[in-house]
Design a protein around this motif. Sequence first.
Motif, PDB file in Angstrom:
ATOM      1  N   ILE A 212     -76.629  37.399  46.420  1.00 18.95           N
ATOM      2  CA  ILE A 212     -75.937  37.209  45.142  1.00 18.95           C
ATOM      3  C   ILE A 212     -76.260  38.353  44.187  1.00 18.95           C
ATOM      4  CG2 ILE A 212     -75.833  35.743  43.085  1.00 18.95           C
ATOM      5  CD1 ILE A 212     -76.169  33.334  44.946  1.00 18.95           C
ATOM      6  N   ALA A 213     -77.505  38.806  44.204  1.00 20.11           N
ATOM      7  CA  ALA A 213     -77.897  39.911  43.324  1.00 20.11           C
ATOM      8  C   ALA A 213     -77.099  41.176  43.627  1.00 20.11           C
ATOM      9  CB  ALA A 213     -79.392  40.184  43.460  1.00 20.11           C
ATOM     10  N   LEU A 214     -76.678  41.319  44.882  1.00 16.86           N
ATOM     11  CA  LEU A 214     -75.890  42.490  45.270  1.00 16.86           C
ATOM     12  C   LEU A 214     -74.410  42.125  45.446  1.00 16.86           C
ATOM     13  CD1 LEU A 214     -78.423  44.280  47.627  1.00 16.86           C
ATOM     14  CD2 LEU A 214     -77.700  44.972  45.340  1.00 16.86           C
ATOM     15  N   HIS A 215     -74.009  41.023  44.783  1.00 12.97           N
ATOM     16  CA  HIS A 215     -72.596  40.689  44.549  1.00 12.97           C
ATOM     17  C   HIS A 215     -71.851  40.146  45.769  1.00 12.97           C
ATOM     18  CE1 HIS A 215     -73.273  42.707  40.748  1.00 12.97           C
ATOM     19  NE2 HIS A 215     -73.651  43.802  41.396  1.00 12.97           N
TER      20      HIS A 215
ATOM     21  N   ARG B  29     -59.027  38.784  37.588  1.00 10.93           N
ATOM     22  CA  ARG B  29     -59.975  39.073  36.504  1.00 10.93           C
ATOM     23  C   ARG B  29     -61.054  40.047  36.958  1.00 10.93           C
ATOM     24  NH1 ARG B  29     -58.733  34.001  36.875  1.00 10.93           N
ATOM     25  NH2 ARG B  29     -60.614  33.493  38.074  1.00 10.93           N
ATOM     26  N   GLY B  30     -60.780  40.744  38.062  1.00 14.90           N
ATOM     27  CA  GLY B  30     -61.745  41.703  38.584  1.00 14.90           C
ATOM     28  C   GLY B  30     -62.761  41.091  39.519  1.00 14.90           C
ATOM     29  N   ARG B  31     -62.690  39.767  39.678  1.00 13.46           N
ATOM     30  CA  ARG B  31     -63.675  39.066  40.512  1.00 13.46           C
ATOM     31  C   ARG B  31     -63.038  37.791  41.037  1.00 13.46           C
ATOM     32  NH1 ARG B  31     -67.488  35.012  40.191  1.00 13.46           N
ATOM     33  NH2 ARG B  31     -69.564  35.456  41.072  1.00 13.46           N
ATOM     34  N   VAL B  32     -62.963  37.642  42.378  1.00 15.73           N
ATOM     35  CA  VAL B  32     -62.378  36.438  42.974  1.00 15.73           C
ATOM     36  C   VAL B  32     -63.300  35.934  44.074  1.00 15.73           C
ATOM     37  CG1 VAL B  32     -60.003  37.099  42.453  1.00 15.73           C
ATOM     38  CG2 VAL B  32     -61.010  37.776  44.641  1.00 15.73           C
ATOM     39  N   GLY B  33     -63.232  34.651  44.350  1.00 25.10           N
ATOM     40  CA  GLY B  33     -64.049  34.075  45.407  1.00 25.10           C
ATOM     41  C   GLY B  33     -63.648  34.607  46.772  1.00 25.10           C
ATOM     42  N   PHE B  34     -64.635  34.749  47.653  1.00 26.73           N
ATOM     43  CA  PHE B  34     -64.352  35.236  49.008  1.00 26.73           C
ATOM     44  C   PHE B  34     -63.447  34.261  49.747  1.00 26.73           C
ATOM     45  CE2 PHE B  34     -65.731  35.321  53.558  1.00 26.73           C
ATOM     46  CZ  PHE B  34     -65.169  36.544  53.880  1.00 26.73           C
ATOM     47  N   ILE B  35     -63.746  32.980  49.666  1.00 28.49           N
ATOM     48  CA  ILE B  35     -62.874  31.958  50.246  1.00 28.49           C
ATOM     49  C   ILE B  35     -62.091  31.346  49.091  1.00 28.49           C
ATOM     50  CG2 ILE B  35     -62.763  29.830  51.589  1.00 28.49           C
ATOM     51  CD1 ILE B  35     -65.388  30.564  52.886  1.00 28.49           C
ATOM     52  N   SER B  36     -60.935  31.911  48.809  1.00 29.64           N
ATOM     53  CA  SER B  36     -60.157  31.458  47.657  1.00 29.64           C
ATOM     54  C   SER B  36     -58.699  31.847  47.818  1.00 29.64           C
ATOM     55  CB  SER B  36     -60.700  32.084  46.366  1.00 29.64           C
ATOM     56  OG  SER B  36     -60.416  33.477  46.325  1.00 29.64           O
ATOM     57  N   PRO B  37     -57.790  31.075  47.231  1.00 31.72           N
ATOM     58  CA  PRO B  37     -56.374  31.462  47.248  1.00 31.72           C
ATOM     59  C   PRO B  37     -56.130  32.809  46.580  1.00 31.72           C
ATOM     60  CG  PRO B  37     -56.624  29.163  46.583  1.00 31.72           C
ATOM     61  CD  PRO B  37     -57.998  29.760  46.596  1.00 31.72           C
ATOM     62  N   GLU B  38     -56.957  33.140  45.583  1.00 32.02           N
ATOM     63  CA  GLU B  38     -56.764  34.412  44.876  1.00 32.02           C
ATOM     64  C   GLU B  38     -57.029  35.603  45.796  1.00 32.02           C
ATOM     65  OE1 GLU B  38     -57.440  31.180  42.093  1.00 32.02           O
ATOM     66  OE2 GLU B  38     -58.680  31.924  43.746  1.00 32.02           O
TER      67      GLU B  38
END
Length: 438
Positions: free
Chosen positions: A351-354, A365-374
């Motif tokens: 998590i510390a390394l994103h 928004r520049g950040r989306v979940g790895f397992i996500s519709p986005e």
Amino acid sequence: MRMRMPWWSRAILAAAITWQAAALRAGNDLDLRSVEPQAGAGAPRLTLQRLVNPASRIEVHGRPLRFALHGLVRFDTLNELFAYIDAEAGRWTFNTPAARAAFADGLMRRGVESRIVSMDSELPLEVLLTHTRGELERTVSAVSTESGSVFSGRNWQLTNDAYRDALLRVRDRWKNNLNCWSASSSIPGRVLSNWHIIDEGIELYGVRYDSTEHFWQAVKYHPDLTTADLRSLLAGVAAIDWRPWLESLRANQEFYLANAYAVEFLTANLARERLTWFDAELARVTSPAERVRTAQQRIDRAPGAPPRFSSMDEKVLWGDLADVLHLIVAFHGVAASSRTPAIGAVRDALIALHFDAVHLAGYSRGRVGFISPEFQALMLEIWKVKFLALPRFTEVIRSTRGVRLDHFLNDGDSPDIPIPVYVGYLNQIREMALEGAR
């Protein structure tokens, strides 16, 4: 710079590379079925009778033609598949016998399709498609045990009708569908694959890449992550015995059945030998201070020059490793064994390394979940560039009008974009390209 392929990747992909290379040498205009020999020396020809016989072991080029469930659980014969399905049907709890049978029949249909729609040879599909429906039905009717079924196990019985319908389903699907992947015998099928190298490059979110595959795998790494950071994370992962955690994931029926491919993928890629290979390849192909995402971008490559990493390199090294690290974070809370201090420390470091998200400036928004519709929807956005903004690829995808675009490889899936979503987007982008021509 080329990767040395490990045995587990060669087992799944070696034949695909061979045929893809042959197609490229022939100018992408080679009908693979017309040159492929029926079998190795001394091996019997593949007939419809042998294809549907559960005991038959098919050989092509002198080696067995294997198939799989979940892309990774592999079999030589249908009888092996049926025994595995019987064990799986007995492993889980179902409310009714009908629910147990439906579960097993679903696995059977997928396994039968994997045997016929092979990554290694088109012969099984050719044999199926060049026989009539009636011929297939008569051949299947001759395949039965003493009990009158095709297979009888402790927990599941396969009837002739269910087996026949599974084969007919494959025949009906692939009579009209185009399997879009890198070693397709169809030129559009190859070009519509993410692995297709774009010699002039493709600019996506302000950066140029050699293919859409290069982009898709690169963005799974944070822009600031270096090889030294990644190898440090990998050392922490390799220090843990992941077997209890994986067994906990397998024991959770609801979770496993919803995420079977991802669990099998983690099982294969968290093996010590595989983790050692990841680390050795990182040391060989990059320098410690190099940023991982930047390494996968197209920088100072003239048209005609080979990419630094092939599309297979992208999938087997960069993609598989990124998926492992993202999945450790995503699945952390599922199993009680996740709460051990060692696994917790690895998760915190990830998590510390994103590795808790996919970071891409200019998208969402520049950040989306790895397992996500986005994140899944990002595939459609990059295809808008490839197939709508680059005229030569627009022409190719328009040429597939009238056929269903599809994707099936050894019953494999993808944790980041499930195959049904991927196929849906593929047909959607084709419709958008056709709309532009009207």
